[in-house]
Design a protein around this motif. Sequence first.
Motif, PDB file in Angstrom:
ATOM      1  N   PHE A   8       0.835  -1.198   0.000  1.00  0.00           N
ATOM      2  CA  PHE A   8       0.000   0.000   0.000  1.00  0.00           C
ATOM      3  C   PHE A   8       0.874   1.254   0.000  1.00  0.00           C
ATOM      4  O   PHE A   8       0.608   2.213  -0.726  1.00  0.00           O
ATOM      5  CB  PHE A   8      -0.917  -0.019   1.219  1.00  0.00           C
ATOM      6  N   VAL A   9       1.920   1.229   0.799  1.00  0.00           N
ATOM      7  CA  VAL A   9       2.817   2.385   0.862  1.00  0.00           C
ATOM      8  C   VAL A   9       3.560   2.564  -0.462  1.00  0.00           C
ATOM      9  O   VAL A   9       3.687   3.675  -0.988  1.00  0.00           O
ATOM     10  CB  VAL A   9       3.819   2.227   2.027  1.00  0.00           C
ATOM     11  N   ILE A  10       4.047   1.442  -1.029  1.00  0.00           N
ATOM     12  CA  ILE A  10       4.855   1.526  -2.247  1.00  0.00           C
ATOM     13  C   ILE A  10       4.023   1.910  -3.459  1.00  0.00           C
ATOM     14  O   ILE A  10       4.416   2.773  -4.258  1.00  0.00           O
ATOM     15  CB  ILE A  10       5.579   0.187  -2.495  1.00  0.00           C
ATOM     16  N   PHE A  11       2.867   1.267  -3.587  1.00  0.00           N
ATOM     17  CA  PHE A  11       2.090   1.434  -4.813  1.00  0.00           C
ATOM     18  C   PHE A  11       0.962   2.448  -4.710  1.00  0.00           C
ATOM     19  O   PHE A  11       0.307   2.734  -5.706  1.00  0.00           O
ATOM     20  CB  PHE A  11       1.521   0.088  -5.257  1.00  0.00           C
ATOM     21  N   PHE A  12       0.715   3.001  -3.542  1.00  0.00           N
ATOM     22  CA  PHE A  12      -0.369   3.980  -3.428  1.00  0.00           C
ATOM     23  C   PHE A  12       0.094   5.276  -2.780  1.00  0.00           C
ATOM     24  O   PHE A  12      -0.024   6.349  -3.365  1.00  0.00           O
ATOM     25  CB  PHE A  12      -1.541   3.393  -2.632  1.00  0.00           C
ATOM     26  N   VAL A  13       0.640   5.169  -1.591  1.00  0.00           N
ATOM     27  CA  VAL A  13       1.006   6.383  -0.864  1.00  0.00           C
ATOM     28  C   VAL A  13       2.085   7.163  -1.605  1.00  0.00           C
ATOM     29  O   VAL A  13       1.952   8.365  -1.850  1.00  0.00           O
ATOM     30  CB  VAL A  13       1.471   6.029   0.567  1.00  0.00           C
ATOM     31  N   ILE A  14       3.178   6.470  -1.960  1.00  0.00           N
ATOM     32  CA  ILE A  14       4.274   7.164  -2.650  1.00  0.00           C
ATOM     33  C   ILE A  14       3.827   7.709  -4.008  1.00  0.00           C
ATOM     34  O   ILE A  14       4.101   8.873  -4.319  1.00  0.00           O
ATOM     35  CB  ILE A  14       5.484   6.229  -2.789  1.00  0.00           C
ATOM     36  N   PRO A  15       3.135   6.916  -4.870  1.00  0.00           N
ATOM     37  CA  PRO A  15       2.660   7.506  -6.132  1.00  0.00           C
ATOM     38  C   PRO A  15       1.731   8.688  -5.928  1.00  0.00           C
ATOM     39  O   PRO A  15       1.797   9.661  -6.693  1.00  0.00           O
ATOM     40  CB  PRO A  15       1.939   6.340  -6.818  1.00  0.00           C
ATOM     41  N   VAL A  16       0.855   8.623  -4.914  1.00  0.00           N
ATOM     42  CA  VAL A  16      -0.051   9.749  -4.677  1.00  0.00           C
ATOM     43  C   VAL A  16       0.733  10.999  -4.311  1.00  0.00           C
ATOM     44  O   VAL A  16       0.439  12.105  -4.769  1.00  0.00           O
ATOM     45  CB  VAL A  16      -1.066   9.387  -3.580  1.00  0.00           C
ATOM     46  N   LEU A  17       1.759  10.827  -3.487  1.00  0.00           N
ATOM     47  CA  LEU A  17       2.592  11.970  -3.122  1.00  0.00           C
ATOM     48  C   LEU A  17       3.309  12.539  -4.343  1.00  0.00           C
ATOM     49  O   LEU A  17       3.394  13.761  -4.518  1.00  0.00           O
ATOM     50  CB  LEU A  17       3.608  11.549  -2.052  1.00  0.00           C
ATOM     51  N   LEU A  18       3.842  11.630  -5.204  1.00  0.00           N
ATOM     52  CA  LEU A  18       4.526  12.094  -6.407  1.00  0.00           C
ATOM     53  C   LEU A  18       3.563  12.788  -7.365  1.00  0.00           C
ATOM     54  O   LEU A  18       3.898  13.823  -7.955  1.00  0.00           O
ATOM     55  CB  LEU A  18       5.209  10.917  -7.106  1.00  0.00           C
ATOM     56  N   LEU A  19       2.363  12.214  -7.527  1.00  0.00           N
ATOM     57  CA  LEU A  19       1.371  12.843  -8.391  1.00  0.00           C
ATOM     58  C   LEU A  19       0.951  14.191  -7.845  1.00  0.00           C
ATOM     59  O   LEU A  19       0.736  15.152  -8.596  1.00  0.00           O
ATOM     60  CB  LEU A  19       0.156  11.930  -8.550  1.00  0.00           C
ATOM     61  N   GLY A  20       0.805  14.277  -6.562  1.00  0.00           N
ATOM     62  CA  GLY A  20       0.458  15.557  -5.955  1.00  0.00           C
ATOM     63  C   GLY A  20       1.524  16.604  -6.193  1.00  0.00           C
ATOM     64  O   GLY A  20       1.223  17.766  -6.496  1.00  0.00           O
ATOM     65  N   LEU A  21       2.793  16.197  -6.069  1.00  0.00           N
ATOM     66  CA  LEU A  21       3.888  17.120  -6.338  1.00  0.00           C
ATOM     67  C   LEU A  21       3.891  17.543  -7.802  1.00  0.00           C
ATOM     68  O   LEU A  21       4.087  18.729  -8.120  1.00  0.00           O
ATOM     69  CB  LEU A  21       5.219  16.456  -5.970  1.00  0.00           C
TER      70      LEU A  21
END
Length: 750
Positions: free
Chosen positions: A70-83
């Motif tokens: 969940f952290v690798i495939f959701f949280v981190i991508p969401v943070l990158l997409l937000g940036l």
Amino acid sequence: MGSIRVWGRGRGRRAAPYASLAGWNELPGRVRRQHAAPQRRSRPEGNEPAHERPRRTRGQRIRRLLLALFVIFFVIPVLLLGLAYWSAQVPAPDAVQSNQIATITADDGNTVLARIVPPEGNRTPVPLAQVPVAVRDAVLSAEDRNFYTNPGYSTSAFVRAARDNLLGRDDAGGGSTITQQYVKNAFLSSERTLTRKVRELIISAKMARQWSKDDILAAYLNTIYYGRGAYGIAAAARAYFNEPVPELTVAQGAVLASVIRTPALLDPETHLPQLTERWNYVLDGMVGMGKLSAKDRAATQFPQIAPISAFTDEAAHNANGLIRTQVLAELRNAGISQQEIDTGALRITTTIDPRAQQAALRAVHDTLATQPDQLRSAVVSVDPRSGAVRAYYGGDDGVGFDFAQAPLQTGSSFKTFAVLAALQQGITLSYPINSAPVTVNGVAVTNVEGESCGTCSLAEAFKRSLNTSFYRLAETIGPQAIADAAHQAGIPEQIPGIAGRTLSENGGPPALAIVLGAYSVRPLDMAVAYATVADSGMYHTPFIVQRVVRGDGQVLLDRGVPGKDQLPAQQRFSAQVTNTTISAMLPIAAYSNGHALSGRPAAAKTGTTQLGDTGANKDAWMVGFTPSLSTAVWVGTARPQAIRTSGGAPIYGAGLPSDIWKRTMDGALSGTPAERFPTTAPSETEGPFIATPPSTQQSHGPFDILAPPTTTAPRRRTPVPAPAPAPVPAPPAPPRQVEIFPGLSVPVPR
């Protein structure tokens, strides 16, 4: 002391006390193993403390794995997409440069041959208020029915597109919203990569928040490609209906909306049934959206489509227009789309040599200037060592018929392939052949004015172009062998636009008349096939585009890169066979009314074909080469008719075509070293019949006359030097680049 415990159920067996590591007391759940019999492990008593670390259960391990995923495939991508979303900048639609002219140059990269000015270069933006509401609704029905409610992207559309692809539905909408399509066409490339798709989604989402829906729709309608070279709805309305945008009807708007999806596959002139099906889908969608009543839908008829208008580039109205057509065809075959051609500001470097091209143009114009107006000519020069087209002339009308691509009977210039086939079968140039007349199905095959060498060598018969000798040769080696040799040399088995297989009799084996050039071949193919002979049997695929570079510097095509875009060569004949053939061709240019090149050897063959049984000629050829250049020349008319000079004399291959060939070759090779051909083993060229003296008779044969009757001395032409290349205007100042996404910039006019 250690205690004594009872073990087992109902067995009365006692275990002896022992000292444990913790003292004399036993650890709970542990017991000394007896040697008498295996014992079962007891359950630990509830009131005794555990001393072992408990192991994780399967459920605990799965939960930890799911958390990590969940952290690798959701949280981190969401943070990158937000940036990425926060850093993306969306410019106004009118800030994007739309004028993308492609330039076609000669091989020097400076001599401009033609320019491709797409209609979008003259795009006229139309305010949304001037676009009829019915036309807007038709576009929404075709491309994005939830446009005014979606956030710029549609998850359900992706799912629907995937479903329809699996079910094989051809009439369903695509997976991208109108906002996404506009972003892709205005800011991004058409490459199918995850990075490009992520950029598209982010910019679309931000655009949907910053722009109004009407602004997005207006920008979309004014930039999207509608086919027929039309970018923007104003250009599309003119291209399909010759109407201004405000006067478009519901039916016309549905046509424009229909072609957006795949313009090339839905053009009304070539794919009318598919377009009609898509048109009905759009109208039915408007009914479902509540934008068109069922009554009005039933009354709507498919509109009249305007014919395709001619291209307006000035180069298309001269000889370079035909070069442009060949360039565009080769780009498409190389996988470069029409949209990339029209929007990429391409710099297209061709293989055309400015000196050779000018030599060909001057040779044709100077030679035919005083001849009858109905005469036409084609000239193609090819580099034997690479297949690069160095000169190309198919006529002066850049949007007219291209005679360099016209299938034409070749006459005796086709005898070269008979010599190749004979040598492949072990027949030498000294092979004796009877030249007496031949009667075939009641028709006499004769030579010029009954000329005969009696029985002479193949080399002598080839130089004199004796029809009867070569007809007998065809009977010996077989007509199929001649066709096979021609195909090996580079005559294609299929000519685009012509049904059936080349060099065949209704799809079957060829007739013996193949040796006399009875079947049709294009001038381009003759230049390529002779180039194979010139390069010692090595065939090179012909090409006219050397390099293609986008305006942003990206290289789309480069023939100079081995293993990537470079076309492979194939050894089609042994060097011994081709070099022997060359040795037999060397005397022919001089023998043909004195058309030897200035200061260098050349191998050549003339050809002339007859207009039915009229006794007049209709096609005349001269094809020949040096080690560095192969040139084919044809002279004839647009429609089959007798070809005559301004003085009324018949035109033969040794006449006007040889004049043009010599002028072209001398001009193209002026200032270059005089190259020699490879030598050939004496056994292949010398024999008891090789020294037979040539006949002095002149005549008019039914297929080819190598040396037509003449009372004047052979004409020799002075080479015409090629003019210096015209200076190229300085390029305009580059546009200012605005970054709309990390690593992605768009040009904005200064």
